[in-house]
Scaffold this motif. Structure first.
Motif, mmCIF file in Angstrom:
data_model
loop_
_atom_site.group_PDB
_atom_site.id
_atom_site.type_symbol
_atom_site.label_atom_id
_atom_site.label_comp_id
_atom_site.label_asym_id
_atom_site.label_seq_id
_atom_site.Cartn_x
_atom_site.Cartn_y
_atom_site.Cartn_z
ATOM 1 N N SER A 58 0.833 -1.206 0.000
ATOM 2 C CA SER A 58 0.000 0.000 0.000
ATOM 3 C C SER A 58 0.868 1.256 0.000
ATOM 4 O O SER A 58 0.597 2.213 -0.734
ATOM 5 C CB SER A 58 -0.913 0.026 1.232
ATOM 6 O OG SER A 58 -1.827 -1.034 1.196
ATOM 7 N N HIS A 90 -3.300 2.385 8.202
ATOM 8 C CA HIS A 90 -4.080 1.337 7.543
ATOM 9 C C HIS A 90 -5.307 1.069 8.412
ATOM 10 O O HIS A 90 -5.171 0.758 9.599
ATOM 11 C CB HIS A 90 -3.244 0.069 7.378
ATOM 12 C CG HIS A 90 -1.928 0.325 6.713
ATOM 13 N ND1 HIS A 90 -1.826 0.770 5.415
ATOM 14 C CD2 HIS A 90 -0.660 0.211 7.175
ATOM 15 C CE1 HIS A 90 -0.550 0.917 5.111
ATOM 16 N NE2 HIS A 90 0.179 0.581 6.161
ATOM 17 N N LYS A 92 -8.382 -0.690 7.076
ATOM 18 C CA LYS A 92 -9.247 -1.779 6.604
ATOM 19 C C LYS A 92 -8.399 -2.741 5.788
ATOM 20 O O LYS A 92 -7.493 -2.332 5.080
ATOM 21 C CB LYS A 92 -10.377 -1.196 5.750
ATOM 22 C CG LYS A 92 -11.489 -2.170 5.415
ATOM 23 C CD LYS A 92 -12.652 -1.396 4.783
ATOM 24 C CE LYS A 92 -13.871 -2.230 4.660
ATOM 25 N NZ LYS A 92 -14.534 -2.537 5.921
ATOM 26 N N SER A 93 -8.705 -4.032 5.872
ATOM 27 C CA SER A 93 -7.940 -5.002 5.089
ATOM 28 C C SER A 93 -8.669 -5.341 3.792
ATOM 29 O O SER A 93 -9.878 -5.150 3.671
ATOM 30 C CB SER A 93 -7.681 -6.274 5.906
ATOM 31 O OG SER A 93 -8.901 -6.880 6.273
ATOM 32 N N VAL A 94 -7.884 -5.822 2.830
ATOM 33 C CA VAL A 94 -8.406 -6.226 1.526
ATOM 34 C C VAL A 94 -7.755 -7.560 1.181
ATOM 35 O O VAL A 94 -6.538 -7.722 1.314
ATOM 36 C CB VAL A 94 -8.063 -5.188 0.431
ATOM 37 C CG1 VAL A 94 -8.576 -5.634 -0.921
ATOM 38 C CG2 VAL A 94 -8.618 -3.819 0.781
ATOM 39 N N VAL A 99 -7.365 -2.117 -5.526
ATOM 40 C CA VAL A 99 -7.413 -0.905 -4.711
ATOM 41 C C VAL A 99 -7.021 0.258 -5.615
ATOM 42 O O VAL A 99 -6.207 0.112 -6.527
ATOM 43 C CB VAL A 99 -6.491 -0.965 -3.475
ATOM 44 C CG1 VAL A 99 -7.045 -1.924 -2.435
ATOM 45 C CG2 VAL A 99 -5.061 -1.315 -3.836
ATOM 46 N N ASN A 121 -10.941 0.600 -1.432
ATOM 47 C CA ASN A 121 -11.270 -0.704 -2.000
ATOM 48 C C ASN A 121 -12.314 -0.538 -3.108
ATOM 49 O O ASN A 121 -12.712 0.594 -3.430
ATOM 50 C CB ASN A 121 -11.723 -1.690 -0.912
ATOM 51 C CG ASN A 121 -13.020 -1.298 -0.238
ATOM 52 O OD1 ASN A 121 -13.809 -0.473 -0.713
ATOM 53 N ND2 ASN A 121 -13.276 -1.895 0.928
ATOM 54 N N GLU A 125 -14.415 2.233 -0.004
ATOM 55 C CA GLU A 125 -14.172 2.366 1.425
ATOM 56 C C GLU A 125 -12.686 2.626 1.652
ATOM 57 O O GLU A 125 -11.833 2.076 0.945
ATOM 58 C CB GLU A 125 -14.582 1.083 2.160
ATOM 59 C CG GLU A 125 -16.054 0.772 2.050
ATOM 60 C CD GLU A 125 -16.397 -0.622 2.542
ATOM 61 O OE1 GLU A 125 -17.455 -0.765 3.174
ATOM 62 O OE2 GLU A 125 -15.608 -1.578 2.288
ATOM 63 N N VAL A 127 -9.147 2.246 2.869
ATOM 64 C CA VAL A 127 -8.259 1.162 3.295
ATOM 65 C C VAL A 127 -7.052 1.750 4.031
ATOM 66 O O VAL A 127 -6.684 1.292 5.097
ATOM 67 C CB VAL A 127 -7.804 0.322 2.080
ATOM 68 C CG1 VAL A 127 -6.750 -0.699 2.472
ATOM 69 C CG2 VAL A 127 -9.003 -0.342 1.424
ATOM 70 N N SER A 128 -6.446 2.778 3.449
ATOM 71 C CA SER A 128 -5.287 3.443 4.053
ATOM 72 C C SER A 128 -5.340 4.932 3.753
ATOM 73 O O SER A 128 -5.793 5.337 2.678
ATOM 74 C CB SER A 128 -3.975 2.886 3.494
ATOM 75 O OG SER A 128 -3.836 1.518 3.781
#
Length: 142
Positions: A58, A90, A92-94, A99, A121, A125, A127-128
């Motif tokens: 990321s 960071h 949220k995870s993906v 992304v 994402n 939403e 993510v970072s």
């Protein structure tokens, strides 16, 4: 040098050849008067061991899009861009999909630029959230 949206995106994508950006499959997909957007696929190639997007990938995406933004907003024939500080949160995870990294110019000084990069994402939403400071230095003449 042509400055249409298509020409700018083509130049940005051409810069990726034989670089980390090509390895990560980063593609520049949009450009406005104060932002640049790039997309990266989320596959096992950019996962951490537990199967989610690695924070380092990321950050690499964010620095790539922010630095490219600084490059296109400046006189790239006479100057080079270098990242001098980056910080990332960071949130949220993906696991898969894509992304998008949207780099927005916050401050454009004579020698430094401050960029905010939002990595989103496919549902848009966050993510970072990443902050990048770049510096402009004279290009070395060959």
């Amino acid at each position: 040098m042509e400055n249409s949206k298509e020409a700018i995106l083509k130049r940005c994508n051409a810069m990726c050849k034989n670089t980390l950006m090509e390895t990560l499959e980063i593609e520049f997909i949009d450009f406005t008067e104060n932002s640049l957007t790039a997309r990266m696929p989320v596959t096992p190639k950019v996962h951490q061991p537990d199967g989610v997007l690695h924070g380092g990938a990321s950050v690499a995406l964010a620095e790539s899009v922010g630095s490219a933004g600084a490059y296109i907003f400046l006189d790239s024939e006479n100057f080079m861009i270098r990242g001098i500080e980056i910080s990332a949160n960071h949130v949220k995870s993906v696991r898969d999909g894509f992304v998008d990294a949207v780099a927005t110019l916050i401050h454009k000084g004579r020698t430094t630029q401050l960029w905010q990069i939002k990595i989103l994402n496919s549902d848009k939403e966050l993510v970072s959230l990443i902050k990048l400071m770049t510096i402009t230095i004279p290009a070395k003449k060959s």
